[in-house]
Write a protein that holds these residues in place. Structure first.
Motif, mmCIF file in Angstrom:
data_model
loop_
_atom_site.group_PDB
_atom_site.id
_atom_site.type_symbol
_atom_site.label_atom_id
_atom_site.label_comp_id
_atom_site.label_asym_id
_atom_site.label_seq_id
_atom_site.Cartn_x
_atom_site.Cartn_y
_atom_site.Cartn_z
ATOM 1 N N TYR A 226 -43.462 -24.373 -41.057
ATOM 2 C CA TYR A 226 -42.069 -24.608 -41.446
ATOM 3 C C TYR A 226 -41.357 -25.411 -40.360
ATOM 4 C CZ TYR A 226 -43.370 -20.897 -44.657
ATOM 5 O OH TYR A 226 -44.023 -20.144 -45.614
ATOM 6 N N ASN A 227 -41.100 -26.671 -40.660
ATOM 7 C CA ASN A 227 -40.434 -27.557 -39.708
ATOM 8 C C ASN A 227 -39.655 -28.606 -40.496
ATOM 9 O OD1 ASN A 227 -42.228 -29.979 -40.146
ATOM 10 N ND2 ASN A 227 -43.788 -28.529 -39.383
ATOM 11 N N PRO A 228 -38.833 -29.395 -39.838
ATOM 12 C CA PRO A 228 -38.014 -30.374 -40.576
ATOM 13 C C PRO A 228 -38.811 -31.358 -41.413
ATOM 14 C CG PRO A 228 -37.169 -30.074 -38.352
ATOM 15 C CD PRO A 228 -38.452 -29.321 -38.413
ATOM 16 N N SER A 229 -40.069 -31.604 -41.049
ATOM 17 C CA SER A 229 -40.874 -32.568 -41.817
ATOM 18 C C SER A 229 -41.473 -31.969 -43.082
ATOM 19 C CB SER A 229 -42.020 -33.104 -40.935
ATOM 20 O OG SER A 229 -41.501 -33.787 -39.815
ATOM 21 N N THR A 230 -41.644 -30.651 -43.092
ATOM 22 C CA THR A 230 -42.337 -30.010 -44.216
ATOM 23 C C THR A 230 -41.420 -29.222 -45.141
ATOM 24 O OG1 THR A 230 -42.770 -27.996 -42.927
ATOM 25 C CG2 THR A 230 -44.424 -29.769 -42.829
ATOM 26 N N ILE A 231 -40.262 -28.791 -44.659
ATOM 27 C CA ILE A 231 -39.492 -27.796 -45.407
ATOM 28 C C ILE A 231 -39.037 -28.323 -46.762
ATOM 29 C CG2 ILE A 231 -37.285 -28.394 -44.317
ATOM 30 C CD1 ILE A 231 -38.565 -24.883 -45.364
ATOM 31 N N LYS A 232 -38.667 -29.589 -46.848
ATOM 32 C CA LYS A 232 -38.207 -30.138 -48.127
ATOM 33 C C LYS A 232 -39.325 -30.063 -49.168
ATOM 34 C CE LYS A 232 -36.425 -34.334 -50.313
ATOM 35 N NZ LYS A 232 -35.987 -35.752 -50.096
ATOM 36 N N VAL A 251 -30.747 -21.205 -40.317
ATOM 37 C CA VAL A 251 -30.724 -22.669 -40.388
ATOM 38 C C VAL A 251 -31.427 -23.152 -41.657
ATOM 39 C CG1 VAL A 251 -31.595 -24.777 -39.299
ATOM 40 C CG2 VAL A 251 -30.590 -22.966 -37.894
ATOM 41 N N TYR A 252 -32.525 -22.510 -42.024
ATOM 42 C CA TYR A 252 -33.282 -22.945 -43.190
ATOM 43 C C TYR A 252 -32.591 -22.563 -44.499
ATOM 44 C CZ TYR A 252 -37.107 -24.713 -40.423
ATOM 45 O OH TYR A 252 -37.863 -25.470 -39.551
ATOM 46 N N VAL A 253 -31.710 -21.571 -44.465
ATOM 47 C CA VAL A 253 -30.912 -21.268 -45.657
ATOM 48 C C VAL A 253 -30.008 -22.462 -45.967
ATOM 49 C CG1 VAL A 253 -29.165 -19.741 -46.653
ATOM 50 C CG2 VAL A 253 -31.013 -18.789 -45.276
ATOM 51 N N LYS A 254 -29.448 -23.037 -44.933
ATOM 52 C CA LYS A 254 -28.615 -24.216 -45.129
ATOM 53 C C LYS A 254 -29.445 -25.391 -45.642
ATOM 54 C CE LYS A 254 -25.454 -22.736 -41.500
ATOM 55 N NZ LYS A 254 -24.912 -22.983 -40.137
ATOM 56 N N ALA A 255 -30.735 -25.391 -45.283
ATOM 57 C CA ALA A 255 -31.622 -26.473 -45.743
ATOM 58 C C ALA A 255 -32.127 -26.244 -47.156
ATOM 59 C CB ALA A 255 -32.805 -26.605 -44.787
ATOM 60 N N GLY A 256 -32.029 -24.986 -47.662
ATOM 61 C CA GLY A 256 -32.444 -24.744 -49.032
ATOM 62 C C GLY A 256 -33.228 -23.484 -49.298
ATOM 63 N N SER A 257 -33.579 -22.695 -48.279
ATOM 64 C CA SER A 257 -34.162 -21.377 -48.543
ATOM 65 C C SER A 257 -33.136 -20.522 -49.264
ATOM 66 C CB SER A 257 -34.565 -20.693 -47.232
ATOM 67 O OG SER A 257 -35.673 -21.324 -46.648
ATOM 68 N N LEU A 258 -33.609 -19.591 -50.072
ATOM 69 C CA LEU A 258 -32.656 -18.787 -50.834
ATOM 70 C C LEU A 258 -31.858 -17.860 -49.919
ATOM 71 C CD1 LEU A 258 -31.455 -17.868 -53.532
ATOM 72 C CD2 LEU A 258 -33.261 -16.132 -53.635
ATOM 73 N N ALA A 259 -32.512 -17.233 -48.961
ATOM 74 C CA ALA A 259 -31.809 -16.263 -48.128
ATOM 75 C C ALA A 259 -32.593 -16.003 -46.846
ATOM 76 C CB ALA A 259 -31.608 -14.949 -48.881
ATOM 77 N N SER A 260 -31.907 -15.416 -45.880
ATOM 78 C CA SER A 260 -32.555 -14.996 -44.645
ATOM 79 C C SER A 260 -31.692 -13.947 -43.959
ATOM 80 C CB SER A 260 -32.757 -16.183 -43.697
ATOM 81 O OG SER A 260 -33.400 -15.766 -42.503
#
Length: 346
Positions: A226-232, A251-260
């Motif tokens: 899980y990194n900026p290159s793969t998360i999308k 941070v990844y919730v803001k990128a599109g994960s449902l929750a954390s």
């Protein structure tokens, strides 16, 4: 103190905690018991001085130290440690902020106790296992910046109550990140399977196999996956199949994960202060630990896209806390019974 049997004396609790600590599965409960007993007897302890090795980001460092001052309710003498200082008072812990500061302090001040903050459990273990002074009596501990993976798994369960199976992605070098979680999940009627990604070209095909198994994907703090290159690509692949991704961080919730779940700075500061108080009162630091409380963040837009009815963030937090409390209470009772049968408790 609701999770403890009130009929037990404080001395009895310590004896019981010692017995519990012999088993790795409930070793974390030992720390919980000590923390609860300590909080019940908490007094106004003055922290006379702390040394600080900062992260290099003055805004971040000052914000964390201000949170510490708010917890204590008074000014704390803080002495930034300069590179030119060869020796420090060994009776005063060095608080390090971030990974680089921890690495610097470990190498530069071999006689000083160190309390690391804003680092991951993985980084802490890697650095301390590589120490040249592992056989010494030097005190080193940490307050991790994130939350246990179990909290994340239960966050997913609270959002999707019918979920039972969790998909995990790992590389051959990161499978250990999930070892403890895999042993914990059956207590909560959950199970998980790990899908190993052997190369970057296998990431999406392996994810697709994982999506056929899991009710949701649980992401650890694993930058190899899980990194900026793969998360999308991970999120789009999962959401096309209507499978939610939980974690690995706010941070990844803001990128599109449902929750954390995540540890706010106020929680890190509170745990840091408790550790410092223990040092100045008892002369030793607690074992490395996660912050004592957490928050939950949910991406409501993603929830609507997946047609998932979303509870409130506070509701998810309360459900996770209650599940953890019930399990801790059950483990405490079982350990007390075992201790009594073994003659450890009167």
């Amino acid at each position: 103190m609701a999770i403890m049997d009130r009929s037990l004396s404080k001395a009895g609790l310590f004896r019981m905690a010692y017995f519990i600590a012999r088993g790795r599965v409930v070793a974390a409960l030992f720390g919980l018991l000590l923390m609860l007993v300590a909080s019940a007897a908490r007094s106004d302890i003055t922290i006379p001085l702390i040394y600080v090795v900062g992260s290099g980001n003055d805004v971040l460092d000052n914000y964390l130290l201000e949170q510490v001052r708010q917890v204590v309710g008074q000014e704390i003498p803080v002495m930034p440690v300069k590179e030119s200082e060869a020796t420090l008072n060994p009776d005063v812990p060095i608080v390090t902020i971030g990974p680089r500061a921890f690495t610097t302090a470990l190498g530069r001040y071999p006689q000083s106790p160190i309390l690391a903050t804003l680092i991951s459990q993985e980084y802490y273990r890697a650095m301390t296992s590589a120490r040249s002074d592992k056989g010494s009596e030097r005190t080193v501990s940490a307050v991790y910046y994130d939350v246990p993976l179990l909290n994340q798994a239960l966050t997913g369960k609270a959002i999707l109550p019918q979920a039972r199976r969790i998909a995990l992605l790992a590389t051959p070098d990161s499978t250990h990140l999930y070892s403890e979680l895999l042993s914990q999940l059956p207590k909560y009627n959950l199970e998980a399977q790990m899908f190993v990604v052997n190369s970057s070209s296998e990431l999406i095909p392996t994810l697709v196999r994982a999506l056929y198994y899991g009710d949701f994907v649980l992401a650890a703090q694993d930058p190899s996956i899980y990194n900026p290159s793969t998360i999308k690509h991970i999120l789009l692949t999962a959401y096309r199949r209507n499978i939610m991704v939980i974690g690995p961080s706010q941070v990844y919730v803001k990128a599109g994960s449902l929750a954390s779940s995540y540890a706010p700075y106020s929680a890190i500061a509170q745990t840091l202060v408790s550790a410092l108080e223990q040092w100045f009162q008892e002369g030793f630091l607690p074992e490395p630990m996660y912050p004592t409380y957490f928050n939950v963040q949910i991406n409501e837009q993603v929830g609507r896209s997946l047609n998932i009815p979303l509870p409130s963030e506070d509701s998810v937090k309360q459900q996770v806390t209650e599940l953890l409390r019930k399990q801790a209470m059950s483990a405490t009772k079982d350990a007390a019974a075992d201790a009594a049968n073994s003659g450890i408790l009167p």
